[in-house]
Scaffold this motif. Structure first.
Motif, PDB file in Angstrom:
ATOM      1  N   ASN B 205      24.040  -5.083   3.081  1.00  0.00           N
ATOM      2  CA  ASN B 205      24.302  -5.169   4.523  1.00  0.00           C
ATOM      3  C   ASN B 205      23.795  -3.902   5.198  1.00  0.00           C
ATOM      4  O   ASN B 205      24.505  -2.889   5.231  1.00  0.00           O
ATOM      5  CB  ASN B 205      25.799  -5.338   4.769  1.00  0.00           C
ATOM      6  N   THR B 207      23.184  -3.183   8.331  1.00  0.00           N
ATOM      7  CA  THR B 207      23.867  -2.753   9.564  1.00  0.00           C
ATOM      8  C   THR B 207      25.129  -1.965   9.227  1.00  0.00           C
ATOM      9  O   THR B 207      25.365  -0.879   9.772  1.00  0.00           O
ATOM     10  CB  THR B 207      24.246  -3.968  10.422  1.00  0.00           C
ATOM     11  N   ALA B 208      25.911  -2.513   8.300  1.00  0.00           N
ATOM     12  CA  ALA B 208      27.131  -1.806   7.899  1.00  0.00           C
ATOM     13  C   ALA B 208      26.777  -0.461   7.273  1.00  0.00           C
ATOM     14  O   ALA B 208      27.446   0.545   7.518  1.00  0.00           O
ATOM     15  CB  ALA B 208      27.930  -2.654   6.923  1.00  0.00           C
ATOM     16  N   ALA B 209      25.709  -0.446   6.464  1.00  0.00           N
ATOM     17  CA  ALA B 209      25.298   0.804   5.829  1.00  0.00           C
ATOM     18  C   ALA B 209      24.950   1.855   6.886  1.00  0.00           C
ATOM     19  O   ALA B 209      25.319   3.021   6.763  1.00  0.00           O
ATOM     20  CB  ALA B 209      24.102   0.558   4.914  1.00  0.00           C
ATOM     21  N   ARG B 210      24.249   1.417   7.931  1.00  0.00           N
ATOM     22  CA  ARG B 210      23.868   2.359   8.984  1.00  0.00           C
ATOM     23  C   ARG B 210      25.102   2.882   9.694  1.00  0.00           C
ATOM     24  O   ARG B 210      25.221   4.068   9.981  1.00  0.00           O
ATOM     25  CB  ARG B 210      22.922   1.658   9.971  1.00  0.00           C
ATOM     26  N   ILE B 211      26.048   1.963   9.964  1.00  0.00           N
ATOM     27  CA  ILE B 211      27.242   2.369  10.719  1.00  0.00           C
ATOM     28  C   ILE B 211      28.094   3.360   9.943  1.00  0.00           C
ATOM     29  O   ILE B 211      28.655   4.279  10.529  1.00  0.00           O
ATOM     30  CB  ILE B 211      28.075   1.113  11.066  1.00  0.00           C
ATOM     31  N   ILE B 212      28.204   3.193   8.623  1.00  0.00           N
ATOM     32  CA  ILE B 212      29.042   4.139   7.894  1.00  0.00           C
ATOM     33  C   ILE B 212      28.285   5.424   7.589  1.00  0.00           C
ATOM     34  O   ILE B 212      28.830   6.318   6.962  1.00  0.00           O
ATOM     35  CB  ILE B 212      29.629   3.556   6.597  1.00  0.00           C
TER      36      ILE B 212
END
Lengths: 307, 346
Positions: B205, B207-212
């Protein structure tokens, strides 16, 4: 409200948070925890997060129109609204996934046209997703530990050779992840692949991943979507406990009005991309426009004639 | 190794590293004693080179989720770079030229990995085809790369490290084995590290990786670089130890597909999978030709063999994708678990 035994235990725990959760907490957290009631009491505290005149449209479809929102430190702030009201768009604007066409986001006083997603974790903002966004191929523990990946200082060469700060860094990250897993009662599944967990536990694991970095602002996009009533109240208890333990500010989007009323300090209601109400649960509950948006306006044709 | 062993209790530690260690010992001690030159030349050397290429591609495709059809290009880059370093820099040790050629392949990998910052899945796979065609074209077009040899085919230099010559089939086998063991061990360390987990996070994922806060762009390019480094070194083994010649035609699109099939059949996101897949890909045509010759006699000529290879291999890949998407590794693990259970209950 039906509450499982398990959930009931957590609610109790969160009520008596200082005694129960103080064990094993770093001093800094305990300090922050002690400060929280005072912060909450300060009604006029500068907002942690403020949206000012946010407008967003996709093609001709207006997702958000002139939305203002302020979030005070330490509060649980809910955003509710019917399907397609623009709730998720709002979270995506706050977390920088979308860039607003108009208006800006103020985070800790700094003004952004688009919040830098890549820097979000450094800014102390964490979020969960409406559709599960766990890393399926990683264990639950590694998923949660990945919430601290942004702090990793060692590079890949050091990690391959196992030199320098690598080992200490990994131990520290896993230790913190373990603490959060214990807090959310996920220790039993820590070594399972995230993709193999049942839905409710995946939702909770995502909350754990967001919490492990001890964010100042936690954005929850429908954390209770698709859950049973029992799971919902359990999740609500975890959200409240998380706020209490980590002194974090929570912005959450939810569909289920009942759960939100009991959980939130203040609620904003969106309908067709506009904010139609904003206030305490009691104020919102009695707002005629909210009732209309949710239940529909009573038609003149009460008798059903002609249907 | 010893540090790991002392940390864990013996019972828990035994199966973890003992099996690979025994396998390595077997490969170093027993196989050179019992093997004949056919085994080395036709089976083990291509197996080792392709396994290493599979390990490299698996880091990029299996772990980091970036599909690439340019593996053969990176192999070619490695092979030609090693040849030229060896040729043009007087007295450069072989190890140094191998590492340098890996770095050249890594640099090319980064360049052709740049589209991955914007493209995903199928579109990225198509854009990595550019690497395949460009590298092959450049190596054919500019005869400098092959030292102006008229045919474009060049002989690989002798393999020697610190005065020790790796002569003959056994010598070249031991040389290839050593390189593969070292790089595979490092690759294993990588995929179990924080960086390896970041790869998986981006695959699952982004997007999730970028957000965290995982540096997505940097990590993707790192995956391309490390993967291309390993594939480049695999190219050196392919050219120097197996074929003994270096030519661009050996690194065509078919080779790229072959390596992709290796990791699909063997198992994505698994180091062991690359070896199992490579074993199947190398042994399977030999078995087929023996079997065909035995069953059909003279009817089974090389044309029929070539065609039946493609048909059976194609069917095999479809079967694997449908029945065992996790590849031979999953099959292997299931069989082993059954056997253990049966053994315990008896």
């Amino acid at each position: 409200m039906p509450i499982s035994n398990h959930a009931f235990g957590t609610i109790e725990a969160s009520v008596y948070a200082p005694e129960i959760f103080a064990q094993g907490l770093p001093a800094a957290q305990r300090q922050a925890h002690g400060d929280r009631p005072r912060q909450l009491a300060a009604e006029d505290a500068a907002p942690l997060l403020a949206l000012e005149g946010i407008g967003l449209s996709f093609g001709g479809v207006v997702a958000l129109a002139d939305v203002d929102l302020s979030v005070r430190p330490g509060e649980i702030r809910a955003i509710i609204g019917p399907n397609g009201a623009g709730k998720s768009s709002l979270i995506n604007v706050i977390s920088g996934v979308y860039r607003a066409d108009r208006g800006h986001v103020r985070l800790y006083g700094a003004r952004y046209a688009q919040v830098p997603t890549q820097r979000l974790a450094h800014l102390g903002v964490a979020r969960t997703f409406q559709n599960l966004a766990l890393f399926k191929g990683l264990s639950v523990l590694d998923n949660v530990a990945s919430g601290l990946a942004y702090r990793t200082r060692s590079n890949f060469a050091g990690q391959i050779l196992g030199v320098g700060r690598t080992r200490r860094e990994q131990q520290e990250q896993r230790g913190r992840a373990d603490q959060v897993l214990e807090f959310l009662h996920l220790t039993d599944v820590r070594d399972r692949l995230a993709g193999t967990l049942p839905y409710g536990l995946q939702k909770r694991a995502e909350l754990a991943r967001a919490l492990v970095a001890e964010p100042r602002l936690l954005l929850l996009d429908e954390p209770m979507a698709g859950m049973t009533a029992g799971e919902k109240s359990e999740m609500a208890a975890y959200v409240r406990a998380a706020r209490d333990r980590f002194a974090t500010t929570v912005v959450l989007i939810e569909h289920d009005v009942g759960v939100v009323m009991g959980l939130s300090d203040r609620i904003a209601v969106l309908d067709y991309g506009r904010k139609i109400a904003d206030g305490t649960p009691d104020e919102v509950r009695n707002d005629q426009r909210v009732i209309d948006a949710y239940l529909g306006v009573a038609s003149d044709n009460e008798e059903g004639a002609g249907i | 190794m010893s540090a790991i062993a002392t940390q864990l209790s013996p019972a828990a530690a035994l199966p973890k590293w003992l099996a690979p260690l025994l396998l390595i010992a077997f490969a170093y001690v027993v196989i050179p004693l019992i093997g004949n030159s056919y085994l080395f030349e036709a089976i083990l050397l291509p197996f080792l080179a392709l396994s290493l290429a599979g390990v490299g591609l698996n880091i990029l495709t299996g772990y980091a989720g970036q599909v690439s059809l340019g593996s053969a290009a990176f192999m070619a880059a490695g092979a030609f770079a090693a040849y030229n370093f060896n040729l043009r820099i007087e007295g450069l040790p072989l190890v140094a030229s191998i590492i340098l050629s890996g770095l050249v392949a890594a640099a090319i990998g980064i360049v052709f990995g740049l589209p991955s910052l914007r493209l995903k899945g199928f579109y990225l796979a198509v854009s990595t085809l550019a690497a395949q065609f460009f590298v092959q074209w450049a190596l054919t077009k500019f005869s400098w790369f092959s030292n102006n040899s008229a045919s474009g085919v060049i002989d690989a230099p002798k393999l020697s490290i610190a005065g020790f010559e790796f002569d003959g089939a056994v010598g070249r086998y031991l040389f290839a084995l050593t390189v593969v063991v070292v790089l595979t061990f490092l690759a294993h360390r990588l995929v179990t590290s924080q960086t390896g987990r970041n790869f998986i996070a981006i695959r699952d994922n982004d997007t999730a990786a970028r957000i965290i806060g995982i540096p997505v762009l940097k990590t993707k390019l790192l995956a391309f670089a490390i993967s291309s480094f390993i594939i480049g070194v695999a190219g050196v083994i392919w050219a120097f130890a197996y074929l003994r010649t270096v030519e661009p035609a050996g690194f065509d699109l078919d080779r790229s597909f072959q390596i992709l099939f290796i990791i699909i059949i063997g198992g994505l996101a698994s180091i062991r999978g690359a070896f199992l897949g490579a074993a199947l890909i190398v042994v399977f045509p030999l078995v087929l030709s023996r079997l065909g010759g035995f069953l059909l006699g003279d009817l089974f000529d090389s044309g029929v063999l070539d065609m039946s290879q493609r048909i059976v291999l194609g069917a095999l890949i479809i079967l694997f994708l449908i029945l065992e998407p996790d590849g031979l590794v999953a099959l292997w693990d299931r069989v082993r678990r059954r056997l253990t259970l049966a053994w315990q209950s008896s």
